[in-house]
Design a protein around this motif. Structure first.
Motif, PDB file in Angstrom:
ATOM      1  N   MET A   1      18.888 -40.583 -25.343  1.00 54.56           N
ATOM      2  CA  MET A   1      19.751 -39.780 -24.479  1.00 54.56           C
ATOM      3  C   MET A   1      21.043 -39.436 -25.186  1.00 54.56           C
ATOM      4  SD  MET A   1      19.511 -41.355 -20.710  1.00 54.56           S
ATOM      5  CE  MET A   1      17.937 -41.535 -19.932  1.00 54.56           C
TER       6      MET A   1
ATOM      7  N   GLU B   1      18.007 -32.557 -16.110  1.00 50.56           N
ATOM      8  CA  GLU B   1      18.779 -32.110 -17.270  1.00 50.56           C
ATOM      9  C   GLU B   1      20.066 -32.915 -17.418  1.00 50.56           C
ATOM     10  OE1 GLU B   1      20.853 -28.004 -18.969  1.00 50.56           O
ATOM     11  OE2 GLU B   1      19.485 -27.925 -17.248  1.00 50.56           O
TER      12      GLU B   1
ATOM     13  N   MET C   1      19.465 -36.537 -18.728  1.00 51.83           N
ATOM     14  CA  MET C   1      19.226 -36.609 -20.169  1.00 51.83           C
ATOM     15  C   MET C   1      20.524 -36.617 -20.976  1.00 51.83           C
ATOM     16  SD  MET C   1      15.804 -34.373 -20.966  1.00 51.83           S
ATOM     17  CE  MET C   1      16.272 -32.899 -20.069  1.00 51.83           C
ATOM     18  N   GLN C   2      21.614 -36.186 -20.368  1.00 54.55           N
ATOM     19  CA  GLN C   2      22.902 -36.161 -21.054  1.00 54.55           C
ATOM     20  C   GLN C   2      23.667 -37.477 -20.913  1.00 54.55           C
ATOM     21  OE1 GLN C   2      25.208 -32.730 -19.786  1.00 54.55           O
ATOM     22  NE2 GLN C   2      23.350 -31.538 -19.484  1.00 54.55           N
TER      23      GLN C   2
ATOM     24  N   LEU D   1      11.564 -35.915 -17.498  1.00 56.62           N
ATOM     25  CA  LEU D   1      12.289 -36.392 -18.672  1.00 56.62           C
ATOM     26  C   LEU D   1      11.366 -36.525 -19.885  1.00 56.62           C
ATOM     27  CD1 LEU D   1      14.412 -39.280 -17.064  1.00 56.62           C
ATOM     28  CD2 LEU D   1      15.163 -36.956 -17.593  1.00 56.62           C
TER      29      LEU D   1
ATOM     30  N   ASP E   1      13.179 -41.100 -23.043  1.00 57.47           N
ATOM     31  CA  ASP E   1      14.230 -41.284 -22.039  1.00 57.47           C
ATOM     32  C   ASP E   1      13.663 -41.938 -20.782  1.00 57.47           C
ATOM     33  OD1 ASP E   1      16.012 -40.108 -23.734  1.00 57.47           O
ATOM     34  OD2 ASP E   1      15.880 -38.120 -22.814  1.00 57.47           O
ATOM     35  N   ARG E   2      12.475 -41.482 -20.380  1.00 59.03           N
ATOM     36  CA  ARG E   2      11.851 -42.050 -19.182  1.00 59.03           C
ATOM     37  C   ARG E   2      11.558 -43.526 -19.363  1.00 59.03           C
ATOM     38  NH1 ARG E   2       8.294 -38.462 -18.588  1.00 59.03           N
ATOM     39  NH2 ARG E   2       6.576 -39.436 -19.747  1.00 59.03           N
TER      40      ARG E   2
END
Length: 482
Positions: A1, A118, A121-122, A147, A151-152
């Motif tokens: 991420m 979105e 993810m940041q 995701l 990340d997930r």
């Protein structure tokens, strides 16, 4: 991420540097003593009602993320969704990380699953988990499905840890290097493999099984010749945090050892994440406020909490207090004949209970805080109890003398003055003892002393206050008090 919300924007090579944003760009009238002014908030709400999204975006554009988060908290609840839509891209990860829990729920409700994904993810893992927790189960699944697999996996792994544990608090974005490399190798690795949006203050040195063996500060990395081996400059002494440690204990470790960051390890001692001081500052703030609110039975104490939830929390506490108050009042009925013969006892009885209750609250507040900060442990419990007994003796002697002399003068009865003085002294002594022993006992039994201590301490000071005063009055005899 990508790197952490709440931090300054970061830019990759080749991107144009924006003009630095300062508070001077925001109209001065928008602020009142460091907070958004009432007029500014009202103007935003008015434009939202008119549907003038462009004007709202222009007003919000100069604000910093923390100011935008404050604006969401200040506008009426039904305006939060329209405000989220109106400001568009200004509602970014940094703003979301600053939002209070209940406010964030309202904002998320106005966002599409794609927009939430979105934004997630940041964020750093810990902030992303906080957002996923606020979603309904079906929405959370949709966001997770949207995701990237890596990340997930990070978020799902964090969600498997207990709430308020180091596993939930930690970030998985970190820099770890093997012990055998040189400083130059580390610099090259950071340049090639680490996302420029990742914030870090320390580099963790690990062995072949990913167990931390030391740390290296960025200042050492920048000032050490590149040919020097990491093993020669790293610091081997470090504070390791078990992944299942309670966040309150984590905060105490950061305070005790003045940590900037610390490695989080699993049951096998392998490095799984890092906790940084900016996350711990929030925890310290939350825990301190939480204990104070629990002592009063006020629940979360969030003014954005739904009214029904606040009602449920506070009513349970008040019902419990009603039960303990009935126990105390039953003592008064036992001495009804004595009170009927000398009505002034009814006027003086609340004084004894009130003074004892306040003394107990003082001691209890100190004890609960000492338990929360690990100042009160098994090794010094007896010494602390003895200390509070001595304080109670001094306070009790002073208040008893004042009450006794005042009663004797006002009612012209020295015997009555001695009776109430003795009762006040006894009750303050009880308060001092109960104020320490009740929280300690609850903590030893695995209960939260901040939640239940107040009920028991108040019941003891009220009941024993009534019993001591009316009991002494009965023993001395109404005839001697008249």
């Amino acid at each position: 991420m990508a790197g952490g919300a709440g931090h300054p924007p970061r830019y990759k090579a080749g991107m144009a540097e924006p003009t630095p944003q300062t508070e001077a760009e925001t109209p001065r009238e928008a602020f009142d003593e460091g907070h958004l002014s009432r007029g500014f908030v009202s103007d935003v709400a008015t434009r939202l009602e008119r549907g003038d999204d462009e004007a709202v975006r222009a007003m919000v554009a100069p604000l910093r993320p923390a100011d935008i988060a404050e604006l969401f908290a200040l506008v009426p609840e039904n305006d939060r969704g329209p405000l989220a839509v109106a400001i568009g891209e200004a509602l970014d990860a940094d703003v979301m990380a600053e939002l209070a829990d209940y406010v964030r729920e309202d904002v998320l409700a106005a966002m599409s699953v794609g927009a939430v994904a979105e934004m997630v993810m940041q964020l750093d893992t810990d902030d992303a988990v906080a957002i996923i927790e606020d979603l309904e189960d079906d929405e959370a699944r949709e966001v997770l499905d949207a995701l990237a697999p890596e990340d997930r996996a990070d978020i799902v792994a964090a969600l498997n840890y207990p709430e308020e544990s180091a596993g939930r608090l930690m970030q998985r974005e970190l820099v770890a290097v093997p012990e055998a490399v040189t400083v130059g190798d580390v610099i090259e690795q950071v340049r090639v493999t680490i996302d420029p949006a990742t914030d870090f203050w320390e580099i963790f040195v690990i062995d072949t099984e990913r167990r931390p063996v030391g740390t290296m500060r960025l200042s050492w990395l920048l000032t050490t010749p590149p040919e020097v081996a990491v093993a020669d400059v790293m610091q081997r002494e470090q504070t390791l945090i078990p992944v299942d440690m309670d966040q309150e204990e984590v905060a105490l470790l950061f305070q005790k050892y003045a940590l900037i960051s610390a490695a989080v390890v699993d049951g096998g001692g392998r490095l799984v994440g890092v906790i940084t001081v900016d996350d711990v500052v929030h925890i310290i703030q939350e825990e301190a406020g939480e204990d104070a609110l629990k002592l009063s039975g006020a629940g979360d104490g969030d003014i954005n909490e739904p009214i029904l939830e606040t009602y449920k929390t506070r009513s349970r506490w008040l019902i419990a207090n009603l039960g303990t108050a009935m126990v105390s009042s039953s003592v008064i009925t036992m001495f009804e004949p004595t009170i009927e013969k000398l009505v002034v006892l009814a006027a003086l009885t609340p004084i004894v209970a009130s003074v004892g209750g306040n003394a107990g609250t003082q001691t209890m507040a100190v004890a609960v805080r000492a338990l929360a900060t690990n100042q009160l442990t098994e090794s010094n419990t007896q010494r602390t109890i003895w200390r509070e007994i001595r304080v109670a003796m001094l306070n009790g002697g002073t208040i008893a003398a004042l009450v006794g002399i005042g009663t004797a003068v006002i009612f012209g009865n020295p015997v009555l003055g001695l009776v109430i003085a003795a009762a006040v002294l006894f009750n303050i002594m009880v308060a001092g003892l109960a104020g320490v022993m009740v929280p300690v006992a609850l903590e030893r039994w695995g209960a939260d002393p901040a939640v239940a201590s107040s009920v028991f301490v108040t019941m003891m000071t009220d009941t024993l206050g009534f019993l001591s005063f009316l009991g002494l009055a009965t023993m001395v005899g109404v005839a001697n008090l008249s």
